[in-house]
Design a protein around this motif. Structure first.
Motif, PDB file in Angstrom:
ATOM      1  N   HIS A  61      -7.334  15.588  -1.070  1.00 29.62           N
ATOM      2  CA  HIS A  61      -6.513  14.645  -1.834  1.00 29.62           C
ATOM      3  C   HIS A  61      -5.997  13.595  -0.846  1.00 29.62           C
ATOM      4  CE1 HIS A  61      -6.978  17.581  -4.897  1.00 29.62           C
ATOM      5  NE2 HIS A  61      -6.160  18.455  -4.333  1.00 29.62           N
ATOM      6  N   GLU A  62      -6.810  12.578  -0.655  1.00 30.17           N
ATOM      7  CA  GLU A  62      -6.491  11.516   0.305  1.00 30.17           C
ATOM      8  C   GLU A  62      -6.807  10.170  -0.332  1.00 30.17           C
ATOM      9  OE1 GLU A  62      -7.641  13.916   4.421  1.00 30.17           O
ATOM     10  OE2 GLU A  62      -9.184  12.763   3.368  1.00 30.17           O
ATOM     11  N   GLY A  63      -5.927   9.210  -0.107  1.00 41.00           N
ATOM     12  CA  GLY A  63      -6.222   7.909  -0.678  1.00 41.00           C
ATOM     13  C   GLY A  63      -5.165   6.861  -0.402  1.00 41.00           C
ATOM     14  N   ALA A 107       0.828  -1.214   0.000  1.00 42.58           N
ATOM     15  CA  ALA A 107       0.000   0.000   0.000  1.00 42.58           C
ATOM     16  C   ALA A 107       0.859   1.260   0.000  1.00 42.58           C
ATOM     17  CB  ALA A 107      -0.911   0.000   1.220  1.00 42.58           C
ATOM     18  N   LYS A 108       0.410   2.218  -0.776  1.00 44.15           N
ATOM     19  CA  LYS A 108       0.995   3.557  -0.750  1.00 44.15           C
ATOM     20  C   LYS A 108      -0.099   4.519  -0.302  1.00 44.15           C
ATOM     21  CE  LYS A 108       4.456   2.717  -4.315  1.00 44.15           C
ATOM     22  NZ  LYS A 108       4.997   3.136  -5.649  1.00 44.15           N
ATOM     23  N   VAL A 109       0.195   5.267   0.739  1.00 43.10           N
ATOM     24  CA  VAL A 109      -0.816   6.119   1.369  1.00 43.10           C
ATOM     25  C   VAL A 109      -0.451   7.586   1.170  1.00 43.10           C
ATOM     26  CG1 VAL A 109      -1.972   6.701   3.537  1.00 43.10           C
ATOM     27  CG2 VAL A 109      -1.209   4.341   3.109  1.00 43.10           C
ATOM     28  N   TYR A 110      -1.415   8.391   0.748  1.00 46.98           N
ATOM     29  CA  TYR A 110      -1.178   9.841   0.705  1.00 46.98           C
ATOM     30  C   TYR A 110      -2.371  10.571   1.336  1.00 46.98           C
ATOM     31  CZ  TYR A 110      -4.264   9.930  -3.425  1.00 46.98           C
ATOM     32  OH  TYR A 110      -5.330   9.805  -4.277  1.00 46.98           O
ATOM     33  N   GLY A 111      -2.091  11.674   1.950  1.00 49.40           N
ATOM     34  CA  GLY A 111      -3.153  12.459   2.574  1.00 49.40           C
ATOM     35  C   GLY A 111      -3.529  11.969   3.960  1.00 49.40           C
ATOM     36  N   PHE A 112      -3.803  10.701   4.100  1.00 48.62           N
ATOM     37  CA  PHE A 112      -4.198  10.118   5.379  1.00 48.62           C
ATOM     38  C   PHE A 112      -2.976   9.895   6.282  1.00 48.62           C
ATOM     39  CE2 PHE A 112      -7.691   8.282   2.663  1.00 48.62           C
ATOM     40  CZ  PHE A 112      -8.702   9.039   3.221  1.00 48.62           C
ATOM     41  N   LYS A 159       4.102   5.901   3.267  1.00 52.61           N
ATOM     42  CA  LYS A 159       3.501   7.215   3.024  1.00 52.61           C
ATOM     43  C   LYS A 159       4.206   7.865   1.823  1.00 52.61           C
ATOM     44  CE  LYS A 159       0.756  10.648   4.337  1.00 52.61           C
ATOM     45  NZ  LYS A 159       0.761  11.299   5.651  1.00 52.61           N
ATOM     46  N   ILE A 160       3.414   8.447   0.921  1.00 51.70           N
ATOM     47  CA  ILE A 160       3.967   9.179  -0.223  1.00 51.70           C
ATOM     48  C   ILE A 160       3.239  10.513  -0.355  1.00 51.70           C
ATOM     49  CG2 ILE A 160       4.657   7.106  -1.501  1.00 51.70           C
ATOM     50  CD1 ILE A 160       2.115   7.509  -3.237  1.00 51.70           C
ATOM     51  N   ASP A 161       3.847  11.436  -1.076  1.00 47.82           N
ATOM     52  CA  ASP A 161       3.187  12.711  -1.363  1.00 47.82           C
ATOM     53  C   ASP A 161       2.182  12.525  -2.489  1.00 47.82           C
ATOM     54  OD1 ASP A 161       6.267  14.543  -0.889  1.00 47.82           O
ATOM     55  OD2 ASP A 161       4.632  14.150   0.535  1.00 47.82           O
ATOM     56  N   PHE A 162       1.130  13.344  -2.468  1.00 49.65           N
ATOM     57  CA  PHE A 162       0.119  13.265  -3.528  1.00 49.65           C
ATOM     58  C   PHE A 162       0.747  13.491  -4.898  1.00 49.65           C
ATOM     59  CE2 PHE A 162      -2.940  15.620  -6.227  1.00 49.65           C
ATOM     60  CZ  PHE A 162      -3.839  14.585  -6.457  1.00 49.65           C
ATOM     61  N   ALA A 163       1.706  14.410  -4.964  1.00 44.46           N
ATOM     62  CA  ALA A 163       2.351  14.738  -6.249  1.00 44.46           C
ATOM     63  C   ALA A 163       3.076  13.525  -6.840  1.00 44.46           C
ATOM     64  CB  ALA A 163       3.329  15.887  -6.060  1.00 44.46           C
ATOM     65  N   LEU A 191      -0.492   7.747   8.202  1.00 43.49           N
ATOM     66  CA  LEU A 191      -0.009   6.414   7.824  1.00 43.49           C
ATOM     67  C   LEU A 191      -0.421   5.348   8.838  1.00 43.49           C
ATOM     68  CD1 LEU A 191       1.588   4.569   5.973  1.00 43.49           C
ATOM     69  CD2 LEU A 191       3.683   5.227   7.214  1.00 43.49           C
ATOM     70  N   ASP A 192      -0.273   5.632  10.121  1.00 42.58           N
ATOM     71  CA  ASP A 192      -0.626   4.637  11.141  1.00 42.58           C
ATOM     72  C   ASP A 192      -2.119   4.322  11.109  1.00 42.58           C
ATOM     73  OD1 ASP A 192       1.984   4.467  11.994  1.00 42.58           O
ATOM     74  OD2 ASP A 192       1.758   6.005  13.550  1.00 42.58           O
ATOM     75  N   LEU A 193      -2.914   5.370  10.913  1.00 43.43           N
ATOM     76  CA  LEU A 193      -4.362   5.174  10.832  1.00 43.43           C
ATOM     77  C   LEU A 193      -4.721   4.319   9.626  1.00 43.43           C
ATOM     78  CD1 LEU A 193      -7.186   5.961  11.944  1.00 43.43           C
ATOM     79  CD2 LEU A 193      -7.128   7.925  10.390  1.00 43.43           C
ATOM     80  N   ALA A 194      -4.093   4.614   8.483  1.00 49.24           N
ATOM     81  CA  ALA A 194      -4.367   3.857   7.256  1.00 49.24           C
ATOM     82  C   ALA A 194      -3.888   2.414   7.385  1.00 49.24           C
ATOM     83  CB  ALA A 194      -3.686   4.531   6.071  1.00 49.24           C
ATOM     84  N   ARG A 195      -2.690   2.234   7.974  1.00 50.76           N
ATOM     85  CA  ARG A 195      -2.150   0.875   8.119  1.00 50.76           C
ATOM     86  C   ARG A 195      -3.061   0.021   9.006  1.00 50.76           C
ATOM     87  NH1 ARG A 195       2.481   1.984  10.099  1.00 50.76           N
ATOM     88  NH2 ARG A 195       3.825   1.714   8.259  1.00 50.76           N
TER      89      ARG A 195
END
Length: 213
Positions: free
Chosen positions: A168-170, A124-129, A151-155, A131-135
C-alpha cells in the motif's frame, strides 16, 4: 297356563325379528365398509404414485442442478486460482524491487502526461513511501509545480486496498484549486496492468497447463 305359552311365543317372535334386523344392519355395515375399502385402496395407490412422481422430479431437478453447478464451481475455482497466482507473482516481483523502483512505477503517469502535469500546481500526500524520497522524485518530475508534500497514513488516504496486493504505497496529487485529484499509487498501477495484460500474465505463469484446464 295358556297365557304364559302365548307370552313365550311372543318373546321368541320378537327375539327372532330383532335378530333378523340386527343381521340386516350388520350386513349393510359390512357392504358399506367393503365399499369404502374398495374406494380407499385406489386412492392410496394414486396418492402413492403422485408422491413418488413428486419426489422423483425433485431428485431429477437436484441432479440436474448439481451437474450444472459443478462446472460453474470449477470455473469459479479456476478463476480464483489464476487470480491468486497472478497476485502472488506480482507481490514477489515487488518484494524484489527497491522502494525507489516501486515509486518510479507509481509516478509513471506524470511522465506519460507531462503537458497536463506542467499546466497545474499540485500538493502531494504520500503514504507508504519514504517522504523525502517521494518529495525528491516529485520535485524532479513536477519542478516548480509541486507546492508541498506531506506524509499520511494509508487509512487516512481514502484509498481502498486492492485484493491480493500486499503493498500500500502511493502519492495523491491535488491541484491548487482542488479541482483535480490524481492517484499515483502502486495499486493503481497494478490495476491498470491487470486490465491490459491479465491474459498475458496468466499465460506466462501457467502456460500450456492453462489451455488444458
Amino acid at each position: 297356563m295358556e297365557e304364559l305359552r302365548s307370552t313365550e311365543i311372543l318373546e321368541q317372535e320378537i327375539h327372532a325379528e330383532s335378530k333378523k334386523e340386527a343381521e340386516k344392519i350388520l350386513s349393510a355395515v359390512r357392504r358399506e365398509a367393503e365399499k369404502i375399502l374398495s374406494e380407499v385402496a385406489p386412492r392410496l395407490e394414486a396418492a402413492k404414485a403422485e408422491r413418488e412422481k413428486f419426489y422423483a422430479e425433485k431428485v431429477a431437478k437436484c441432479e440436474k442442478d448439481l451437474r450444472a453447478s459443478v462446472p460453474l464451481e470449477c470455473q469459479r475455482f479456476l478463476v480464483s486460482f489464476i487470480s491468486q497466482g497472478v497476485d502472488s507473482a506480482l507481490n514477489e516481483y515487488f518484494k524484489k524491487l527497491s522502494q525507489e523502483e516501486r515509486l518510479e512505477i507509481s509516478l509513471k503517469p506524470i511522465l506519460a502526461k507531462k503537458e497536463f502535469f506542467s499546466s497545474k500546481k499540485f500538493r502531494a500526500k504520500v503514504y507508504g513511501f519514504d517522504l523525502d524520497l517521494a518529495r525528491a522524485s516529485l520535485e524532479k518530475n513536477l519542478k516548480d509545480n509541486l507546492l508541498s508534500a506531506e506524509k499520511i497514513d494509508f487509512a487516512l488516504s481514502g484509498e481502498e486496498a486492492q485484493s491480493g496486493i500486499e503493498f500500500h504505497e502511493g502519492v495523491i496529487l491535488e491541484s491548487e484549486d482542488k479541482g483535480v485529484k490524481c492517484r499515483l499509487t502502486l495499486e493503481e498501477a497494478v490495476s491498470e496492468l491487470k486490465d491490459k495484460h491479465y491474459g498475458e500474465l496468466a499465460e506466462k505463469l501457467f502456460g500450456d497447463n492453462l489451455r488444458k484446464i
